[in-house]
Design an enzyme around this catalytic site. Structure first.
Site, PDB file in Angstrom:
ATOM      1  N   CYS A  97      -6.611   9.763   3.168  1.00  0.00           N
ATOM      2  CA  CYS A  97      -6.806   8.485   3.850  1.00  0.00           C
ATOM      3  C   CYS A  97      -8.237   8.345   4.316  1.00  0.00           C
ATOM      4  CB  CYS A  97      -5.858   8.364   5.021  1.00  0.00           C
ATOM      5  SG  CYS A  97      -4.150   8.631   4.542  1.00  0.00           S
TER       6      CYS A  97
ATOM      7  N   CYS B  18       4.254  -2.185   3.038  1.00  0.00           N
ATOM      8  CA  CYS B  18       5.559  -2.690   2.618  1.00  0.00           C
ATOM      9  C   CYS B  18       6.625  -1.893   3.348  1.00  0.00           C
ATOM     10  CB  CYS B  18       5.763  -2.531   1.114  1.00  0.00           C
ATOM     11  SG  CYS B  18       4.571  -3.435   0.146  1.00  0.00           S
TER      12      CYS B  18
ATOM     13  N   CYS C 242      -5.355  -1.991   4.594  1.00  0.00           N
ATOM     14  CA  CYS C 242      -4.164  -1.181   4.364  1.00  0.00           C
ATOM     15  C   CYS C 242      -2.984  -2.137   4.252  1.00  0.00           C
ATOM     16  CB  CYS C 242      -3.946  -0.208   5.524  1.00  0.00           C
ATOM     17  SG  CYS C 242      -2.568   0.890   5.263  1.00  0.00           S
TER      18      CYS C 242
ATOM     19  N   GLU D 145      13.249   2.600 -15.977  1.00  0.00           N
ATOM     20  CA  GLU D 145      13.078   2.470 -17.420  1.00  0.00           C
ATOM     21  C   GLU D 145      11.728   1.842 -17.755  1.00  0.00           C
ATOM     22  OE1 GLU D 145      16.702   4.219 -17.973  1.00  0.00           O
ATOM     23  OE2 GLU D 145      15.123   3.772 -19.404  1.00  0.00           O
TER      24      GLU D 145
END
Length: 683
Positions: A152, A161, A158, A16
């Site tokens: 890349c 996560c 870099c 949202e």
């Protein structure tokens, strides 16, 4: 404590908060505060793929997904490559690949720990070597490697996560890196691959061009291969460290202009440009130096409007451009430069709109505006100087979306909508409430992906290119305003004056295209004619304007006529005659001047007859007259010199006359140069 389960994970509200790219700013402000009250580890132990989908759906504003599919939306990457990557990721037919994701990750969550690599391309290659399915065809795997080679590029950092089945680990960059500019990034979804985990893994790799706080940042409109307006003081601007001296020079002259950045780091200079020529370099020097290569000096025009200006040379599905293949193949004009702004709506004026200058070639022109290209080509063939075309448009949009809020506030009709837009921009603080009522109110306030809100395209697409020096503007729009012709009589001149004021150029030429005949299938088939007449009246309401008439090239069942060659040429005729002084070029068809009543006849006079009026051996059609009762009746018409005599057996005492006032008409009145007369009404 971590949130538990699918329901609470979904309360991150990303789907949202980030409904679309233009709401990123609002989402940033809200989420940066919101996330401070929650842990950075989110438990998705029972979420499964559906919750993951819902969570990440909000990160890609192009997502229009069903059946848990993700949508590829990284421009510049071919469809085959995107499909291959999508299959590679989660075995889904689509994948989210969107720079918006990276803004979300870096700004919403923040990153606590950075993982350095010296080369993003090398990093991707290593990842791909681990994860490619060796059972797939060679070309399938090669497409993924091609993606890595394309996207890349070498970068010094870099940031990684990782999310497995039970947690999302979100790292935060050191404070000194918070101002980095995200220039290039990608999202890769992998299954059963990264770190040898056997459970669901979402691997997000965010690439940054890490820049020191003193790096020079420029808007996309100021870049290699751009065209600067000749013989002017061309504004150039950008951002670097606050309080820093910036020096700018062009290789055409041994002169440096300099300034000091303001407290936000913004700077602007005006660089004197010579007569047309090039290529040149532009050098910008602060604590570092940037050189812009291949810069030409010539004539620059902004080309804007809705879908008939947007329509690319390769055409739309089911709506081709005439002789498209031949036109594309022959479009080798290295001195014509093309800039296309990406679609972007915003609630406040933006500093940048994505785009890139390119030399005109078959490869670059096929997706460029056909009308703008033919306009530019005609100028180049006559003027023999470099031409810069800034393609800034969005199909199906209304004129008020392209007009600034300041200007629209002078028309009370738009105040309510503008208030709603302003409320949307301020809504973020109210969204701090943790219940869904705030979210529901926000959803009602903001309509998703709507480029037809007042001012949102001015803020998102026009403001970022102001005050880049232009010679003038061409405009093809109006279909979306059919039904509001009376209002358009005020709105369109307002847009023109607004742009001139914003550019601080009070009278730059503004040439526009009258909407073409088309069967709109409206109950009142005169609404389109009324809009055409409102456009005609703009010629007299706004100085230094010109109108291209298209009554002879419309198509009954196609709102996007294929003949964009004549559209572009006729726009160029106005510019060549009125702006560049090529007086032997006829630029306009006949325009209504006045009428006289003589018994049961109305005698209509015209300007721009250029060799006399003609019907091209056809019977004059589409004339009507009305009496005091204002009921229009069909009329017969004949040409006498530079006048048209109009009568009707059904109206003995006519008081008004009009021509070509229906949605679809076939032009029957022209001047001696073959240019069609405009729709008009004497009322």
């Amino acid at each position: 404590m971590p949130w538990k389960g699918e329901k609470d994970a979904y309360k991150v509200w990303l789907s949202e908060i980030i409904l679309q790219q233009t709401r990123v700013e609002q989402g940033w402000k809200y989420y940066e505060n919101f996330i401070q009250n929650y842990p950075t580890i989110i438990d998705l132990a029972n979420a499964k793929d559906e919750a993951v989908f819902k969570l990440w759906e909000g990160l890609g504003y192009y997502s229009r997904c069903k059946n848990l599919l993700f949508t590829a939306s990284l421009k510049g990457i071919g469809n085959y490559t995107a499909s291959a990557i999508a299959s590679f990721c989660f075995n889904l037919p689509h994948a989210v690949v969107d720079g918006n994701v990276l803004r979300v990750l870096s700004r919403y969550f923040g990153i606590e720990k950075a993982v350095d690599t010296t080369d993003g391309k090398q990093f991707f290659s290593k990842l791909a070597d681990e994860c490619l399915d060796k059972n797939q065809p060679a070309e399938y795997n090669q497409s993924i490697m091609d993606f890595g080679a394309t996207v890349c590029k070498p970068v010094p950092l870099c940031t990684v996560c990782v999310m497995n089945k039970t947690e999302i680990l979100l790292y935060k960059l050191p404070v000194q890196f918070l101002q980095v500019i995200i220039n290039l990034a990608f999202l890769i979804l992998l299954k059963n691959c990264v770190m040898k985990k056997a459970s669901l893994i979402l691997f997000v790799s965010v690439l940054f061009f890490m820049q020191a706080s003193t790096q020079i940042k420029l808007p996309d409109i100021i870049s290699d291969s751009m065209v600067l307006q000749q013989n002017t003081n061309a504004p150039l601007w950008g951002w670097t460290k606050a309080g820093e001296k910036v020096e700018v020079s062009g290789s055409w002259a041994n002169k440096i202009v300099q300034t000091i950045t303001d407290k936000t780091g913004k700077w602007m200079v005006k660089l004197a440009t010579p007569k047309a020529g090039g290529p040149y370099n532009v050098t910008i020097k602060a604590s570092e130096t940037r050189v812009l290569h291949g810069v030409l000096i010539g004539e620059v025009w902004i080309c804007s409007g809705q879908s008939n200006m947007e329509m690319p040379l390769c055409g739309f599905p089911g709506a081709p451009v005439k002789n498209s293949a031949q036109e594309i193949a022959s479009a080798n004009f290295p001195q014509i430069r093309l800039f296309t702004a990406e679609n972007q709506i915003a609630f406040t004026p933006q500093q940048n709109v994505k785009g890139k200058w390119a030399s005109c070639s078959p490869a670059s022109v096929d997706s460029f505006s056909a009308a703008a290209y033919f306009f530019g080509r005609e100028l180049f063939n006559h003027l023999h100087v470099p031409i810069g075309l800034m393609n800034v448009n969005w199909g199906g949009t209304v004129a008020e979306a392209w007009t600034s809020e300041t200007a629209l506030r002078t028309m009370p009709y738009f105040n309510k909508q503008l208030d709603q837009v302003d409320t949307a921009a301020k809504r973020t603080k109210q969204m701090m409430a943790k219940d869904t009522s705030g979210l529901t109110a926000w959803k009602k306030t903001l309509s998703a992906n709507n480029p037809n809100e007042p001012s949102v395209l001015f803020d998102g697409m026009i403001a970022p290119v102001i005050p880049f020096a232009i010679k003038g503007a061409i405009w093809y729009q109006g279909e979306a305003n059919v039904g509001r012709a009376k209002q358009y009589e005020t709105l369109f001149p307002l847009l023109i004056s607004d742009w001139r004021k914003q550019w601080n150029e009070q009278d730059f030429p503004f040439y526009f295209v009258q909407i073409a005949p088309y069967d709109h299938s409206l109950k009142d088939s005169t609404l389109a004619g009324a809009l055409r007449d409102a456009q005609r009246k703009t010629l007299y309401a706004s100085s230094n304007t010109g109108m291209v008439v298209t009554l002879d090239i419309g198509e009954r069942k196609n709102i996007h006529p294929s003949d964009k060659q004549d559209v572009g040429k006729r726009l160029a005729f106005w510019a060549l005659n009125k702006t560049y002084g090529v007086k032997d070029i006829a630029y306009s068809g006949p325009l209504y001047k006045n009428m006289q009543i003589n018994g049961n006849k109305i005698i209509v006079s015209f300007t721009n007859t250029d060799g006399g009026l003609t019907s091209k051996n056809k019977t004059l059609q589409s004339f009507e007259v009305a009496g005091a009762d204002s009921v229009w009746k069909p009329a017969s018409a004949t040409i006498e010199g530079d006048k048209v005599i109009v009568t009707s057996n059904e109206v003995s005492n006519p008081v008004a006359v009009r021509y070509a006032f229906y949605a679809y008409v076939d032009a029957s009145l022209f001047n001696g140069k073959g240019l069609p007369a405009s729709s008009f009404t004497s009322q």
